[in-house]
Design a protein around this motif. Structure first.
Motif, mmCIF file in Angstrom:
data_model
loop_
_atom_site.group_PDB
_atom_site.id
_atom_site.type_symbol
_atom_site.label_atom_id
_atom_site.label_comp_id
_atom_site.label_asym_id
_atom_site.label_seq_id
_atom_site.Cartn_x
_atom_site.Cartn_y
_atom_site.Cartn_z
ATOM 1 N N THR A 207 -3.549 -11.101 11.416
ATOM 2 C CA THR A 207 -4.234 -12.018 10.507
ATOM 3 C C THR A 207 -5.700 -12.121 10.888
ATOM 4 O OG1 THR A 207 -2.236 -13.316 10.078
ATOM 5 C CG2 THR A 207 -4.342 -14.386 9.641
ATOM 6 N N ASN B 14 3.177 -0.345 4.587
ATOM 7 C CA ASN B 14 1.961 -1.111 4.834
ATOM 8 C C ASN B 14 1.696 -2.068 3.671
ATOM 9 O OD1 ASN B 14 1.283 0.393 7.275
ATOM 10 N ND2 ASN B 14 0.812 2.089 5.891
ATOM 11 N N SER B 15 1.325 -3.301 4.016
ATOM 12 C CA SER B 15 1.087 -4.330 2.999
ATOM 13 C C SER B 15 -0.080 -5.213 3.424
ATOM 14 C CB SER B 15 2.341 -5.201 2.802
ATOM 15 O OG SER B 15 3.476 -4.416 2.544
ATOM 16 N N ARG B 16 -0.633 -5.917 2.432
ATOM 17 C CA ARG B 16 -1.716 -6.865 2.717
ATOM 18 C C ARG B 16 -1.482 -8.160 1.942
ATOM 19 N NH1 ARG B 16 -7.962 -5.370 1.673
ATOM 20 N NH2 ARG B 16 -7.629 -4.256 3.648
ATOM 21 N N THR C 96 -3.566 -11.407 0.902
ATOM 22 C CA THR C 96 -4.930 -11.921 0.808
ATOM 23 C C THR C 96 -4.883 -13.384 0.391
ATOM 24 O OG1 THR C 96 -5.738 -9.726 0.155
ATOM 25 C CG2 THR C 96 -7.186 -11.603 -0.258
ATOM 26 N N LYS D 54 0.828 -1.193 0.000
ATOM 27 C CA LYS D 54 0.000 0.000 0.000
ATOM 28 C C LYS D 54 0.870 1.253 0.000
ATOM 29 C CE LYS D 54 -3.612 -2.223 2.783
ATOM 30 N NZ LYS D 54 -4.374 -2.109 4.055
ATOM 31 N N GLU E 166 1.721 -7.314 12.710
ATOM 32 C CA GLU E 166 1.199 -8.255 11.721
ATOM 33 C C GLU E 166 -0.086 -8.865 12.275
ATOM 34 O OE1 GLU E 166 2.631 -12.524 9.971
ATOM 35 O OE2 GLU E 166 4.138 -10.926 10.083
ATOM 36 N N LYS F 150 -6.952 -12.824 5.454
ATOM 37 C CA LYS F 150 -5.956 -11.826 5.049
ATOM 38 C C LYS F 150 -5.003 -11.564 6.210
ATOM 39 C CE LYS F 150 -8.807 -7.892 6.517
ATOM 40 N NZ LYS F 150 -9.450 -6.619 6.125
ATOM 41 N N THR F 151 -3.833 -11.041 5.857
ATOM 42 C CA THR F 151 -2.859 -10.594 6.848
ATOM 43 C C THR F 151 -2.463 -9.168 6.524
ATOM 44 O OG1 THR F 151 -1.971 -12.817 7.263
ATOM 45 C CG2 THR F 151 -0.567 -10.962 7.827
ATOM 46 N N GLU F 152 -2.664 -8.276 7.487
ATOM 47 C CA GLU F 152 -2.269 -6.874 7.343
ATOM 48 C C GLU F 152 -0.927 -6.673 8.039
ATOM 49 O OE1 GLU F 152 -3.824 -4.466 5.769
ATOM 50 O OE2 GLU F 152 -5.850 -5.252 5.408
ATOM 51 N N GLU G 215 -9.286 -11.480 14.740
ATOM 52 C CA GLU G 215 -8.028 -10.824 14.383
ATOM 53 C C GLU G 215 -6.970 -11.220 15.403
ATOM 54 O OE1 GLU G 215 -8.612 -6.641 14.016
ATOM 55 O OE2 GLU G 215 -9.712 -6.809 12.127
#
Length: 220
Positions: A143, A80-82, A84, A51, A141, A99-101, A150
């Motif tokens: 998930t 920031n990444s995701r 999916t 992101k 992190e 998903k994992t943020e 979460e």
């Protein structure tokens, strides 16, 4: 590489102390795009997306010649990444991740040499190149599972690399509002030698665009 950064910072401080009339300060901010954070590549079971985020930099530098200057930029970036997941389960399995943020806060230190390639009365263009250091200071992190739970996990980053070194290049577009004050626009590319996970085959690559102001001291 760390020793080289220390040496260059010492040289900058030496130039600053001996030529205070050529000293300038600046503040910059703008969007930051992670082209590759060296984390999981897309697979049939998951897709990974970085992101856009923001960079904030403080700048100190000094002229070392009529067309040359050196500067040190110190600041922070949030990466920031995701991730999916494409798992299918029917009925939904609460143990299947959706998903994992990933949010990584990192400090950055850039040492640059700028060469004035184009100059007009109010406008200068500098070609820039130098060394890059990045120090990830924290990560989060999270998930999300099929039942909307979460949970903090370590699915993506397993061996956190807390210091990254590399090189970069860019340009500085400078509009001189007055003899002391100027506005800048600085697109910049950074390429690091390692990834956020220790031992990853790929490395971190970032592109950012920052706008800012510079103020030049006049000690004469």
């Amino acid at each position: 590489m760390k020793q080289l950064f220390i040496l260059l910072s010492f040289l900058l401080c030496t130039f600053t102390a001996s030529s205070q009339s050529k000293l300038f300060f600046g503040i910059n901010a703008g969007p930051d795009f992670t082209l590759d954070n060296s984390l999981p590549l897309p697979t049939p079971d998951a897709s990974f997306r970085n992101k856009p985020s923001w960079n904030f930099l403080a700048r100190i530098g000094t002229d070392i010649g009529h067309n040359s200057r050196i500067r040190l930029d110190l600041g922070s970036i949030d990466m920031n990444s995701r991730l999916t997941y494409n798992y299918n389960s029917s009925p939904p399995d609460p143990e299947v991740p959706v998903k994992t943020e990933l949010a990584i806060h990192t400090a950055v230190l850039n040492f640059n040499y700028d060469y004035k390639a184009i100059s007009f009365e109010k406008f200068d263009v500098y070609a820039s190149a130098g060394l890059r250091a990045q120090f990830p200071t924290s990560k989060k992190e999270t998930t999300t599972y099929s039942d909307n739970r979460e949970v903090e996990t370590t699915r993506v980053i397993t061996q956190f690399n807390k210091s990254l070194y590399g090189f970069g290049a860019g340009i500085v577009l400078k509009y001189k509002h007055s003899d002391k004050a100027a506005f800048t626009l600085s697109p910049d590319y950074s390429h690091y030698f390692e990834g956020l996970n220790k031992g990853n085959s790929s490395s971190v690559k970032r592109l950012n665009l920052s706008v800012g102001v510079e103020y030049r001291l006049s000690m004469e």
